[in-house]
Design an enzyme around this catalytic site. Structure first.
Site, PDB file in Angstrom:
ATOM      1  N   TYR A 189      -5.713  -0.585 -10.796  1.00 20.18           N
ATOM      2  CA  TYR A 189      -6.536  -1.539 -11.544  1.00 20.18           C
ATOM      3  C   TYR A 189      -7.376  -0.845 -12.620  1.00 20.18           C
ATOM      4  O   TYR A 189      -8.341  -1.416 -13.124  1.00 20.18           O
ATOM      5  CB  TYR A 189      -7.458  -2.313 -10.582  1.00 20.18           C
ATOM      6  CG  TYR A 189      -6.737  -3.346  -9.735  1.00 20.18           C
ATOM      7  CD1 TYR A 189      -5.896  -2.955  -8.696  1.00 20.18           C
ATOM      8  CD2 TYR A 189      -6.888  -4.711  -9.964  1.00 20.18           C
ATOM      9  CE1 TYR A 189      -5.227  -3.890  -7.922  1.00 20.18           C
ATOM     10  CE2 TYR A 189      -6.225  -5.661  -9.188  1.00 20.18           C
ATOM     11  CZ  TYR A 189      -5.396  -5.235  -8.171  1.00 20.18           C
ATOM     12  OH  TYR A 189      -4.732  -6.175  -7.404  1.00 20.18           O
TER      13      TYR A 189
ATOM     14  N   ASP B  50      -5.173  -5.590  -1.836  1.00 21.16           N
ATOM     15  CA  ASP B  50      -4.708  -6.850  -2.404  1.00 21.16           C
ATOM     16  C   ASP B  50      -3.511  -7.376  -1.613  1.00 21.16           C
ATOM     17  O   ASP B  50      -3.506  -8.509  -1.134  1.00 21.16           O
ATOM     18  CB  ASP B  50      -4.314  -6.613  -3.866  1.00 21.16           C
ATOM     19  CG  ASP B  50      -3.833  -7.878  -4.562  1.00 21.16           C
ATOM     20  OD1 ASP B  50      -4.537  -8.896  -4.468  1.00 21.16           O
ATOM     21  OD2 ASP B  50      -2.758  -7.848  -5.181  1.00 21.16           O
TER      22      ASP B  50
ATOM     23  N   LYS C 236      -1.051   5.714   1.077  1.00 23.54           N
ATOM     24  CA  LYS C 236       0.328   6.174   0.905  1.00 23.54           C
ATOM     25  C   LYS C 236       0.284   7.620   0.390  1.00 23.54           C
ATOM     26  O   LYS C 236       0.889   7.960  -0.642  1.00 23.54           O
ATOM     27  CB  LYS C 236       1.063   5.223  -0.051  1.00 23.54           C
ATOM     28  CG  LYS C 236       2.540   5.467  -0.225  1.00 23.54           C
ATOM     29  CD  LYS C 236       3.449   4.893   0.850  1.00 23.54           C
ATOM     30  CE  LYS C 236       4.872   5.428   0.674  1.00 23.54           C
ATOM     31  NZ  LYS C 236       5.803   5.031   1.736  1.00 23.54           N
TER      32      LYS C 236
ATOM     33  N   ASP D 208      -3.348 -10.143   1.707  1.00 27.07           N
ATOM     34  CA  ASP D 208      -2.551 -11.356   1.536  1.00 27.07           C
ATOM     35  C   ASP D 208      -1.468 -11.463   2.605  1.00 27.07           C
ATOM     36  O   ASP D 208      -1.116 -12.565   3.039  1.00 27.07           O
ATOM     37  CB  ASP D 208      -1.927 -11.403   0.128  1.00 27.07           C
ATOM     38  CG  ASP D 208      -2.831 -12.145  -0.863  1.00 27.07           C
ATOM     39  OD1 ASP D 208      -4.052 -12.244  -0.603  1.00 27.07           O
ATOM     40  OD2 ASP D 208      -2.328 -12.633  -1.880  1.00 27.07           O
TER      41      ASP D 208
ATOM     42  N   ASP E 150       3.107   1.311   4.257  1.00 24.65           N
ATOM     43  CA  ASP E 150       4.340   0.621   4.637  1.00 24.65           C
ATOM     44  C   ASP E 150       4.396   0.419   6.150  1.00 24.65           C
ATOM     45  O   ASP E 150       4.744  -0.666   6.627  1.00 24.65           O
ATOM     46  CB  ASP E 150       5.586   1.347   4.105  1.00 24.65           C
ATOM     47  CG  ASP E 150       5.590   2.844   4.367  1.00 24.65           C
ATOM     48  OD1 ASP E 150       4.515   3.432   4.597  1.00 24.65           O
ATOM     49  OD2 ASP E 150       6.679   3.449   4.346  1.00 24.65           O
TER      50      ASP E 150
HETATM   51  C1  LIG Z   1       9.115   8.740   3.731  1.00 23.48           C
HETATM   52  C2  LIG Z   1       8.742   7.980   2.473  1.00 23.48           C
HETATM   53  C3  LIG Z   1       8.626   8.924   1.310  1.00 23.48           C
HETATM   54  C4  LIG Z   1       9.716   6.836   2.187  1.00 23.48           C
HETATM   55  C5  LIG Z   1       9.322   6.061   0.931  1.00 23.48           C
HETATM   56  O1  LIG Z   1       8.132   5.816   0.673  1.00 23.48           O
HETATM   57  O2  LIG Z   1      10.227   5.658   0.199  1.00 23.48           O
HETATM   58  C6  LIG Z   1       9.883   5.838   3.336  1.00 23.48           C
HETATM   59  O3  LIG Z   1       8.725   5.109   3.549  1.00 23.48           O
HETATM   60  C7  LIG Z   1      11.024   4.924   3.024  1.00 23.48           C
HETATM   61  O4  LIG Z   1      10.778   3.739   2.720  1.00 23.48           O
HETATM   62  O5  LIG Z   1      12.177   5.363   3.047  1.00 23.48           O
HETATM   63  C1  LIG Z   2      -5.874 -12.483  -9.795  1.00 19.58           C
HETATM   64  C2  LIG Z   2      -5.677 -11.033  -9.436  1.00 19.58           C
HETATM   65  C3  LIG Z   2      -6.052 -10.145 -10.583  1.00 19.58           C
HETATM   66  C4  LIG Z   2      -6.433 -10.652  -8.150  1.00 19.58           C
HETATM   67  C5  LIG Z   2      -6.217  -9.189  -7.775  1.00 19.58           C
HETATM   68  O1  LIG Z   2      -5.118  -8.653  -7.911  1.00 19.58           O
HETATM   69  O2  LIG Z   2      -7.196  -8.572  -7.314  1.00 19.58           O
HETATM   70  C6  LIG Z   2      -6.092 -11.523  -6.926  1.00 19.58           C
HETATM   71  O3  LIG Z   2      -4.796 -11.312  -6.486  1.00 19.58           O
HETATM   72  C7  LIG Z   2      -7.073 -11.208  -5.831  1.00 19.58           C
HETATM   73  O4  LIG Z   2      -6.676 -10.584  -4.844  1.00 19.58           O
HETATM   74  O5  LIG Z   2      -8.236 -11.581  -5.954  1.00 19.58           O
END
Ligand SMILES: CC(C)[C@H](C(=O)O)[C@@H](O)C(=O)O
Ligand SMILES: CC(C)[C@H](C(=O)O)[C@@H](O)C(=O)O
Lengths: 320, 320
Positions: free
Chosen positions: B120, B221, B165, B225, B197
């Site tokens: 951001y 964010d 991450k 959600d 992840d």
């Molecule tokens: C281990 C890591 C670097 C990898 C990625 O972030 O792509 C894993 O999470 C995946 O999704 O295969």
């Molecule tokens: C509208 C957008 C810029 C905002 C963000 O990404 O922060 C929204 O998704 C939130 O979470 O309030």
């Protein structure tokens, strides 16, 4: 035509599920030659390098690579391997199988994740005592290439969802979105756009509203793992990293240190990855047979402990 | 002590839920002065600017701001407003209420989202016909400030999860993680680290394993959600953007164009945001009363259509 398959077990249960998948591939009597390479924590311990140059070259020179999992060194192994096979898309299906406990049993999604750029650019700097920066990279060319692939991938008339955060990352994700939508339009493929955060909410509430999802690298990483949660975990999920002349297939799960070495790991994600490999090499009939075999065993057993059974890796592999 | 509250309805149902929340605040007979400002799509249409300077100043000068929602211009309104109140943390509770349909009814999480940097940063460039870059910014100072807040926020002994991450974004998220964990250690607050992840998978499978989550801006964010999806949608979720001398409160939901103007919007997320505002201003007893009132109405009705009822905004507001 003969194909060379590089086989890299890695650490933990990688050393159990990869041999299982190779057994399944060998049972098909195709003209496949397997060559083995080392990577992961143990190799790093022994040699100082998680991914020795020989293994990198093996993957780069093979027709396809089957990789298991790496422990602490996962990023040091998998990111260079994706590069070794020049992979521009990571295909991540997330499908709930009948009879397997799932948060959202109706989930049946495929993520097509951009696999070369975004925050995975590797360009980071410590600019002061207080400040580090990372350069997030998005190119039209990589976005178009992904979109071309996606257009071939989806069935006619089906279309795909483009997931991005272009309301905040206006230039980078804006470029991604514009390129993907333009290519899809040129191919007459329908797209709908969904913001990354909104996707996270909506896929939980109603996964059936989505089908194929095309997205940048980190979005694909996180959202496909979210979908993995919805289908009941990483245990059954295969993945494919596709390049122009080469490809790498791996289960989404990790090394599972808690059960490694006991011969009880579930080989199905790796066997399904091998099915994707077969399909990629043109053996689509064999690929379907392997997938159907996995589905049959899922329905009728035997099952490993993660699915509530007490069979070992060997028994499940034989059943498949 | 008198407090000035800036009130910005914005677009769509913002114009219905904000007056409802102001009604609730007024019913408490506190010494609050409300001043109104405009922002959003309609203002942009009329004046060319989604967030006029007067509105920015109003928020910057008030003791607290209550904001509804903006349509297409959401990012142009909310990101500068967060800046106007110098907000360094976005607090996003995601709690499933009894009797409300939820994918994971046991979900009860609070995200403490870094609110100033990460992707951001606003630093993006088109470097060539093919290439755009974004500079992802992480500072030790912002990370420490968030962590100090988190240590005060969690109850003693409870601890929090640090989600990042850093296996890929080694310098930036590595800096974030190191700073947050160090501050927590200094305060004797327990932390556990979870990759972004892996968090997405695990929170679906078992949300009860998490409690308070401290994370960078985009992670907060998307993952909040995701948690919104697990509790049944954005409809009930409040949020707070906290600065040193100022703060902004907003429902997580948007303008809901499909039902706007009909007087049937659910005001609860905004009323709960108003409860967070009261708590922030030191009216913790009144804050609890408002929250309890919402919970009671959730349990006993009346309910708006999104919760399966047929009451209008007015009826639910009166009940609260
Ligand atoms: C281990 C890591 C670097 C990898 C990625 O972030 O792509 C894993 O999470 C995946 O999704 O295969
Ligand atoms: C509208 C957008 C810029 C905002 C963000 O990404 O922060 C929204 O998704 C939130 O979470 O309030």
């Amino acid at each position: 035509m003969s194909h060379t398959i590089a086989v890299i077990e890695g650490d933990g249960i990688g050393q159990e599920v990869i041999p299982a998948a190779v057994d399944v591939l060998e049972s098909l009597d195709l003209d496949l030659e397997f060559v083995e390479g080392d990577a992961g924590d143990a190799v790093k311990e022994a040699t100082g390098e998680a991914l020795p140059q020989e293994t990198y070259d093996l993957a780069a020179d093979a027709d396809a690579t089957l990789f298991g999992a790496a422990g602490e060194t996962a990023a040091d192994v998998i990111l260079p391997l994706r590069d070794a096979v020049d992979s521009f898309v990571n295909i991540r299906p997330a499908k709930a199988y009948p009879g397997v406990d799932a948060v959202r049993p109706e989930t049946d999604l495929v993520f097509l994740r951009e696999n070369t750029e975004g925050v995975y650019s590797g360009h980071e700097d410590d600019l002061s005592e207080d400040l580090s920066t990372l350069t997030r990279v998005v190119t039209t060319s990589a976005s178009e290439k992904l979109a071309e692939f996606a257009c071939e991938y989806v069935d006619d008339g089906e279309g795909f969802s483009v997931v991005h955060k272009a309301n905040v990352m206006r230039k980078t994700d804006g470029r991604f979105r514009d390129a993907v939508v333009r290519v899809a339009d040129e191919h007459g493929v329908d797209t709908d756009e969904v913001l990354m955060d909104a996707f996270a909410t909506r896929v939980c509430l109603d996964p059936e509203q989505f089908d194929t999802i095309v997205c940048p690298n980190l979005a694909g990483d996180v959202l496909s793992d979210l979908a993995a949660g919805l289908v009941g975990g990483l245990g059954l999920l295969p993945s494919a990293n596709i390049g122009d002349d080469n490809a790498l297939f791996e289960p989404v799960h990790g090394t599972a240190p808690d059960i490694a070495g006991q011969g009880v790991a579930n080989p199905m994600a790796t066997v399904l990855s091998a099915a994707m490999l077969l399909n990629h090499l043109g053996y689509s009939e064999e690929s379907d047979r392997v997938e159907t075999a996995v589905e049959t065993v899922l329905a009728e057993g035997p099952r490993t402990a993660d699915l509530g059974g007490d069979a070992d890796t060997e028994a499940v592999t034989q059943a498949i």
